[in-house]
Design a protein around this motif. Structure first.
Motif, short mmCIF file in Angstrom:
data_model
loop_
_atom_site.label_atom_id
_atom_site.label_comp_id
_atom_site.label_asym_id
_atom_site.label_seq_id
_atom_site.Cartn_x
_atom_site.Cartn_y
_atom_site.Cartn_z
N MET A 1 33.77 39.70 42.64
CA MET A 1 34.89 40.76 42.19
C MET A 1 35.17 41.03 40.66
O MET A 1 34.68 40.16 39.96
CB MET A 1 36.35 40.21 42.70
N ALA A 2 35.50 42.09 40.24
CA ALA A 2 35.74 42.50 38.91
C ALA A 2 36.80 41.90 38.33
O ALA A 2 37.60 41.25 39.07
CB ALA A 2 35.98 43.98 38.93
N LEU A 3 36.55 41.63 36.99
CA LEU A 3 37.65 41.35 36.09
C LEU A 3 38.32 42.68 35.26
O LEU A 3 37.37 43.61 35.19
CB LEU A 3 37.22 40.40 34.92
N ILE A 4 39.35 42.69 35.08
CA ILE A 4 40.33 43.60 34.49
C ILE A 4 40.96 43.26 33.27
O ILE A 4 41.58 42.17 33.30
CB ILE A 4 41.03 44.29 35.56
N GLY B 1 43.03 43.24 46.49
CA GLY B 1 44.30 43.52 46.54
C GLY B 1 45.17 43.08 45.30
O GLY B 1 45.23 43.37 44.17
N PRO B 2 46.18 42.10 45.63
CA PRO B 2 46.94 41.40 44.40
C PRO B 2 45.75 41.06 43.33
O PRO B 2 45.08 40.62 43.77
CB PRO B 2 47.39 40.08 45.06
N TRP B 3 45.99 41.17 42.04
CA TRP B 3 45.35 40.62 41.19
C TRP B 3 45.97 39.18 40.83
O TRP B 3 47.18 38.94 40.91
CB TRP B 3 45.61 41.52 39.67
N GLU B 4 44.79 38.54 40.30
CA GLU B 4 45.33 37.19 39.75
C GLU B 4 45.07 36.85 38.44
O GLU B 4 43.95 37.29 37.78
CB GLU B 4 44.32 36.02 40.67
N ASP B 5 45.98 36.40 37.70
CA ASP B 5 45.84 36.22 36.25
C ASP B 5 44.80 35.18 36.08
O ASP B 5 44.50 34.21 36.87
CB ASP B 5 47.02 35.27 35.70
N ALA B 6 43.81 35.66 34.98
CA ALA B 6 42.57 34.81 34.65
C ALA B 6 42.90 34.41 33.17
O ALA B 6 41.97 33.66 32.65
CB ALA B 6 41.32 35.66 34.72
N GLY B 7 43.67 34.70 32.42
CA GLY B 7 44.08 34.29 30.97
C GLY B 7 44.96 35.26 30.43
O GLY B 7 44.78 36.44 30.50
N THR B 8 45.66 34.63 29.45
CA THR B 8 46.61 35.53 28.38
C THR B 8 46.37 35.05 26.99
O THR B 8 46.12 34.04 26.84
CB THR B 8 48.16 35.16 28.95
N PHE B 9 46.04 35.88 26.28
CA PHE B 9 45.60 35.95 24.80
C PHE B 9 46.66 36.37 23.95
O PHE B 9 46.43 37.48 23.64
CB PHE B 9 44.01 36.32 24.62
N LEU C 1 46.29 40.25 24.86
CA LEU C 1 45.26 40.75 26.00
C LEU C 1 45.53 39.80 27.24
O LEU C 1 45.80 38.68 27.27
CB LEU C 1 43.84 40.47 25.49
N ARG C 2 45.55 40.53 28.32
CA ARG C 2 45.41 39.81 29.64
C ARG C 2 44.06 40.07 30.41
O ARG C 2 43.96 41.33 30.79
CB ARG C 2 46.74 40.29 30.36
N LEU C 3 43.73 39.12 30.85
CA LEU C 3 42.59 39.05 31.90
C LEU C 3 42.88 38.84 33.19
O LEU C 3 43.95 37.65 33.71
CB LEU C 3 41.55 38.32 31.58
N TRP C 4 42.56 39.68 34.26
CA TRP C 4 42.85 39.40 35.72
C TRP C 4 41.54 39.45 36.49
O TRP C 4 40.61 40.15 36.45
CB TRP C 4 43.68 40.79 36.27
N HIS C 5 41.87 38.63 37.57
CA HIS C 5 40.62 38.75 38.81
C HIS C 5 41.20 39.77 39.81
O HIS C 5 42.39 39.84 40.19
CB HIS C 5 40.55 37.35 39.70
N TYR C 6 40.35 40.76 40.14
CA TYR C 6 40.41 41.63 41.03
C TYR C 6 39.94 41.32 42.36
O TYR C 6 38.81 40.93 42.48
CB TYR C 6 40.08 43.19 40.62
N ARG C 7 40.68 40.92 43.45
CA ARG C 7 40.22 40.52 44.65
C ARG C 7 40.37 41.25 45.73
O ARG C 7 40.65 40.79 47.13
CB ARG C 7 40.80 38.97 44.79
#
Length: 172
Positions: free
Chosen positions: A4-7, A157-165, A149-155
């Motif tokens: 899945m993509a990262l957003i 449906g709901p996005w999952e937090d992958a990191g906050t910078f 900056l906020r990185l998310w996993h797109y799966r």
């Protein structure tokens, strides 16, 4: 299963978030409202490049101070509404990241973006027009700050937090 993509999004300072999030909660279709109000910078970064993306985001956040923006009006994008945001330092950061990631960007991500905070999306045209009119009637330009900056996993449906910078540099 395909990865899945990262957003990648920009996060808002507390006063801006408090101003925008209630609009999103009021107008965004609940079945599609997976994350808080944000500004999307990239929507299809490859998840197999997450180590590279995380390292680049940590470095970028360390170099940049919070990025001041101006909320300038209401955007009509057909099936929704957004608040237009002007932030030359965020556009420059986006350009720098595009240059660094050009080898892995999709066609839709390898382009300049008009910064905006979506408060409504994927509704019928009449609903969108009514929301835009309501938002324009009460709109006054204002200033705020992108604070991270906020990185998310797109799966799917709901996005999952992958990191906050958080931005913590001394200057843009």
């Amino acid at each position: 299963m395909a990865p899945m993509a990262l957003i990648l999004t920009l996060g808002f300072d507390a006063p801006s978030f408090a101003r925008l999030e209630p609009l999103r909660q009021r107008h965004f279709p609940p079945a599609r409202n997976f994350i808080p109000v944000h500004v999307t910078l990239f929507q299809q970064l490859p998840s197999d490049a997450i180590a590279r993306v995380l390292a680049d985001l940590a470095a970028a956040a360390a170099r940049h101070a919070p990025l001041p923006f101006a909320a300038t009006g209401i955007v009509d994008f057909g099936g929704g509404a957004a608040v237009a945001l002007d932030c030359p330092p965020a556009r420059a950061l986006h350009c720098d990241l595009r240059d660094a990631w050009r080898d892995m960007l999709s066609t839709s991500d390898d382009r300049a973006r008009k910064l905006h905070a979506t408060v409504q999306n994927k509704v019928d045209r009449d609903t969108a027009r009514a929301t835009q009119a309501q938002l324009r009637a009460g709109f006054t330009p204002w200033s705020g700050v992108f604070d991270a900056l906020r990185l998310w996993h797109y799966r799917g449906g709901p996005w999952e937090d992958a990191g906050t910078f958080p931005f913590r540099g001394d200057s843009e």
